[in-house]
Design an enzyme around this catalytic site. Sequence first.
Site, PDB file in Angstrom:
ATOM      1  N   GLN A  34       0.716  -1.291  -0.201  1.00 56.05           N
ATOM      2  CA  GLN A  34      -0.073   0.054   0.004  1.00 56.05           C
ATOM      3  C   GLN A  34       0.762   1.295  -0.027  1.00 56.05           C
ATOM      4  OE1 GLN A  34      -1.802   1.379   3.920  1.00 56.05           O
ATOM      5  NE2 GLN A  34      -3.655   0.127   3.028  1.00 56.05           N
ATOM      6  N   HIS A  61       0.035  -4.367   3.272  1.00 57.76           N
ATOM      7  CA  HIS A  61      -1.359  -4.189   3.912  1.00 57.76           C
ATOM      8  C   HIS A  61      -1.614  -5.746   4.423  1.00 57.76           C
ATOM      9  CE1 HIS A  61      -5.869  -3.774   3.411  1.00 57.76           C
ATOM     10  NE2 HIS A  61      -5.675  -4.497   4.190  1.00 57.76           N
ATOM     11  N   PHE A 111      -4.145  -3.635  13.759  1.00 57.89           N
ATOM     12  CA  PHE A 111      -3.998  -4.032  12.269  1.00 57.89           C
ATOM     13  C   PHE A 111      -3.331  -5.592  12.224  1.00 57.89           C
ATOM     14  CE2 PHE A 111      -1.772  -2.619   8.122  1.00 57.89           C
ATOM     15  CZ  PHE A 111      -2.714  -2.930   7.392  1.00 57.89           C
ATOM     16  N   GLU A 115      -5.354  -8.750  10.287  1.00 62.44           N
ATOM     17  CA  GLU A 115      -4.630  -9.436   9.409  1.00 62.44           C
ATOM     18  C   GLU A 115      -4.422 -11.060   9.806  1.00 62.44           C
ATOM     19  OE1 GLU A 115      -4.197  -8.519   6.076  1.00 62.44           O
ATOM     20  OE2 GLU A 115      -5.543  -6.572   6.949  1.00 62.44           O
ATOM     21  N   LYS A 118      -7.953 -12.791  10.307  1.00 63.36           N
ATOM     22  CA  LYS A 118      -8.923 -12.842   9.052  1.00 63.36           C
ATOM     23  C   LYS A 118      -8.294 -13.652   7.936  1.00 63.36           C
ATOM     24  CE  LYS A 118     -11.335 -10.099   5.283  1.00 63.36           C
ATOM     25  NZ  LYS A 118     -11.607  -9.100   4.647  1.00 63.36           N
ATOM     26  N   HIS A 119      -6.830 -13.445   7.645  1.00 57.90           N
ATOM     27  CA  HIS A 119      -6.056 -14.332   6.796  1.00 57.90           C
ATOM     28  C   HIS A 119      -4.827 -15.246   7.138  1.00 57.90           C
ATOM     29  CE1 HIS A 119      -7.937 -11.159   3.774  1.00 57.90           C
ATOM     30  NE2 HIS A 119      -7.396 -10.233   4.753  1.00 57.90           N
TER      31      HIS A 119
HETATM   32  P1  AMP Z   1      -8.671  -6.787   4.789  1.00 61.21           P
HETATM   33  O1  AMP Z   1      -9.746  -7.022   5.881  1.00 61.21           O
HETATM   34  O2  AMP Z   1      -7.473  -7.353   5.199  1.00 61.21           O
HETATM   35  O3  AMP Z   1      -9.162  -6.728   3.423  1.00 61.21           O
HETATM   36  O4  AMP Z   1      -7.969  -5.158   5.431  1.00 61.21           O
HETATM   37  C1  AMP Z   1      -9.087  -4.013   5.514  1.00 61.21           C
HETATM   38  C2  AMP Z   1      -8.956  -3.583   6.899  1.00 61.21           C
HETATM   39  O5  AMP Z   1      -7.398  -3.130   7.079  1.00 61.21           O
HETATM   40  C3  AMP Z   1      -9.934  -2.475   6.848  1.00 61.21           C
HETATM   41  O6  AMP Z   1     -10.330  -2.314   8.187  1.00 61.21           O
HETATM   42  C4  AMP Z   1      -8.792  -1.323   6.577  1.00 61.21           C
HETATM   43  O7  AMP Z   1      -9.127   0.022   7.306  1.00 61.21           O
HETATM   44  C5  AMP Z   1      -7.520  -1.699   7.217  1.00 61.21           C
HETATM   45  N1  AMP Z   1      -6.306  -1.268   6.804  1.00 61.21           N
HETATM   46  C6  AMP Z   1      -5.972  -1.220   5.657  1.00 61.21           C
HETATM   47  N2  AMP Z   1      -4.634  -0.643   5.259  1.00 61.21           N
HETATM   48  C7  AMP Z   1      -4.276  -0.263   6.802  1.00 61.21           C
HETATM   49  C8  AMP Z   1      -3.380   0.466   7.411  1.00 61.21           C
HETATM   50  N3  AMP Z   1      -2.334   1.117   6.819  1.00 61.21           N
HETATM   51  N4  AMP Z   1      -3.272   0.845   8.745  1.00 61.21           N
HETATM   52  C9  AMP Z   1      -4.286   0.198   9.580  1.00 61.21           C
HETATM   53  N5  AMP Z   1      -5.522  -0.378   8.995  1.00 61.21           N
HETATM   54  C10 AMP Z   1      -5.284  -0.458   7.775  1.00 61.21           C
END
Ligand code: AMP
Length: 226
Positions: A34, A61, A111, A115, A118-119
């Site tokens: 990102q 990300h 964060f 991640e 979820k993943h």
């Molecule tokens: P995902 O569910 O893995 O697709 O990620 C989406 C989530 O990650 C959303 O809640 C975004 O707000 C969060 N997100 C994406 N980039 C960032 C970042 N640089 N820092 C914190 N949260 C993030």
Amino acid sequence: MGKSGCSFILLELLLLQCLISLGQGYDFFYFVQQWPGSYCDTKRSCCYPTAGKPAANFTIHGLWPNYNNATYPSNCNKNSPYDGTKVSDLFSRLEVSWATLACPTNNGTKFWSHEWEKHGTCSESVLDQHSYFEATLNIKDKVNLLHILEAAGIRPDDNFYKVEDIKEAIKAGTGYDAAVECNSDPSRNGQLFQVYLCVDASAKDLIECPVLPKRKCKSSIQFPIF
Ligand code: AMP
């Protein structure tokens, strides 16, 4: 050994390969980077992490298990919550390369746990929590996207660049096709937001994407200053 013995061994090997891939529960990973300047330049606000403003570089990300049919598993194991004590030796690398930009300011735990839960839990049969984060950081260190783009004259200078030129530069620099995702700034300019590359199921090497995610961008997009 007779012909039939050979084919029997071949069949067994095929079956074994099939069982291994069934067991791992995904086919490949999307490695998603990102551009922080684009995350922060939307209507949605961003907050710098506790460690301070991240460097002007792409950040991670995520590393997302995916299927060849373009669907993906998620939240695979409720009994495997993110546990910071398992990755504490990686914190300094995570803070630099997997920086949080969510508000309010925080250290990244939210964060990283999102991640992982979820993943990451969907590739847990191959990579435990420590291996998952370490493998992702190692891929990031191998793929210097900013360097690759700058070598092609594409810089985060608020100028507009053709998406096709960005993709071509990434192909030249990595050897692989990438998908580019855009966002809009408050004046509705399309911006370079995320870049998707594919990684093999053991999270070691880039591969050609079995299926590229479909992401729409205007033909010319801004690469904002961060
Ligand atoms: P995902 O569910 O893995 O697709 O990620 C989406 C989530 O990650 C959303 O809640 C975004 O707000 C969060 N997100 C994406 N980039 C960032 C970042 N640089 N820092 C914190 N949260 C993030």
